[in-house]
Enzyme design. Structure first.
Site, PDB file in Angstrom:
ATOM      1  CE1 TYR A 103      -2.955  -2.740  -0.087  1.00 37.29           C
ATOM      2  CE2 TYR A 103      -3.983  -1.905   2.255  1.00 37.29           C
ATOM      3  CZ  TYR A 103      -4.021  -2.354   1.043  1.00 37.29           C
ATOM      4  OH  TYR A 103      -5.078  -4.102   0.867  1.00 37.29           O
ATOM      5  CB  SER A 148     -14.561  -2.307  -2.141  1.00 36.43           C
ATOM      6  OG  SER A 148     -15.488  -1.220  -3.127  1.00 36.43           O
ATOM      7  N   PRO A 149     -16.424  -2.707   1.013  1.00 41.97           N
ATOM      8  CG  PRO A 149     -16.410  -2.533   2.971  1.00 41.97           C
ATOM      9  CD  PRO A 149     -15.672  -2.673   2.064  1.00 41.97           C
ATOM     10  CG  LEU A 150     -18.855   1.091   2.697  1.00 39.15           C
ATOM     11  CD1 LEU A 150     -19.300   2.658   2.965  1.00 39.15           C
ATOM     12  CD2 LEU A 150     -20.870   1.719   2.534  1.00 39.15           C
ATOM     13  CB  ALA A 151     -20.273  -0.556  -3.870  1.00 44.40           C
ATOM     14  N   GLY A 210     -23.131   7.798  -2.085  1.00 44.48           N
ATOM     15  CA  GLY A 210     -22.579   9.487  -2.633  1.00 44.48           C
ATOM     16  C   GLY A 210     -21.551   9.549  -4.110  1.00 44.48           C
ATOM     17  CB  VAL A 229     -23.469   8.547  -8.125  1.00 38.64           C
ATOM     18  CG1 VAL A 229     -25.081   8.032  -9.348  1.00 38.64           C
ATOM     19  CG2 VAL A 229     -24.471   8.269  -6.378  1.00 38.64           C
TER      20      VAL A 229
END
Length: 325
Positions: free
Chosen positions: A61, A230-233, A239, A241
């Protein structure tokens, strides 16, 4: 009441993990700046303020700078280390003067990687070491020897993997005396193959899923903690989008907004709550340095407990864009 596998092992009760991939500035070898440290410190402090006491890193990282920055935070907070769980990963090697981009699970590389990780973090041990991505040239006997040496020396307390299927885990576990306790996978409301592979059994479309059959069930039976990266995609439903949004995504965003408004919570907590509602007790890894977004996740555990079966299936069916078989 079912609890997390990692909690059964008495390692942590932190249902959320802060992913530190964003720590350290750019993906290059430029020096770490004071601004880099400040941004990371604010993220860590915010995570701690909402009960997140587990942190996820990797040796690659920001070319190692994420660990360097985290190490500076640990140095400035001498009492912090014993209060948190730190996991890092190894096994990915970028193109260099030796060879191309590659994976490396050789004993030599695993040992050297951990020594580098500990030096950058400025700590004597890792709570958990994950093997980052499957190495086709892996010799499990070498992995087992590396695990034993790291455990005996006290440098690593527990071991896990990332992005592996059940057979790959079993292959390692056949030789390694140390149990694999974590598998980190991409799971979210947009990437649904982890659900489709079970729902579409005996369906033609089931052959199109890109997820190892039986992996979820295997992890549950073996007491392996499934973590979601990446659980929130990537913020799709909360937000971030894109312009070319699909009809299914648009309807899913509308449903999430409606549920968040009705429940007096945030969109992030609805998205994470849906993921955490699954009985395998997924542990989301929140990959952001945005303190507002981190705070917006603090109600996720409660939402997972309140979410009904009907609400869960409404989100699932809306996101998949078609009726269940």
């Amino acid at each position: 009441m079912r609890i997390m596998p990692i909690e059964k092992r008495k390692l942590t009760t932190s249902r959320l993990v802060l992913g530190c991939m964003g720590f350290g500035g750019n993906w290059d070898h430029s020096p770490v700046t004071q601004d880099d440290i400040y941004i990371a410190e604010q993220a860590v402090d915010t995570a701690l303020s909402i009960g997140m006491t587990m942190f996820d890193l990797a040796d690659i990282y920001r070319m190692g700078k994420s660990e360097t920055v985290f190490g500076k935070i640990l140095n400035s907070k001498p009492n912090l280390r014993e209060k948190i769980i730190i996991q890092s990963k190894c096994g990915i090697r970028f193109e260099d003067n030796v060879g191309p981009f590659r994976y490396d699970f050789s004993k030599k590389h695993i040992i050297e990687s951990v020594n580098g990780i500990l030096k950058r973090l400025g700590t004597d041990y890792l709570d958990i070491l994950l093997l980052h991505r499957p190495d086709p040239l892996m010799e499990p006997e070498e992995v087992a020897e590396a695990f034993d040496e790291l455990k005996t020396s006290g440098k690593v307390r527990c071991f896990g993997v990332s992005n592996m299927n059940a057979s790959q885990i079993q292959h390692i576990q056949t030789y390694a005396s140390e149990p694999i306790i974590v598998n980190q996978l991409e799971l979210n409301l947009k990437k649904l193959d982890w659900l489709e592979q079970s729902v579409l059994v005996n369906e033609t479309k089931g052959s199109q899923t890109q997820f190892g059959p039986g992996l979820i069930e295997y992890c549950m039976m073996q007491n392996i903690q499934v973590q979601a990266w990446s659980p929130l995609a990537r913020g799709l439903y909360s937000g971030n989008v894109p312009k070319d949004i699909s009809e299914a995504d648009r309807k899913t965003i509308e449903l999430i907004e409606k549920m968040a408004l009705e429940k007096g919570t945030t969109k992030e907590s609805i998205v994470l709550g849906w993921l955490m509602r699954h009985p395998m007790k997924i542990q989301p890894v929140i990959g952001t340095t945005n303190t507002t977004r981190i705070k917006n996740c603090q109600d996720a555990v409660r939402q997972s407990e309140l979410m009904t079966r009907e609400e869960w299936y409404s989100l699932y069916e809306t996101s998949r864009g078609s009726k269940l078989p």
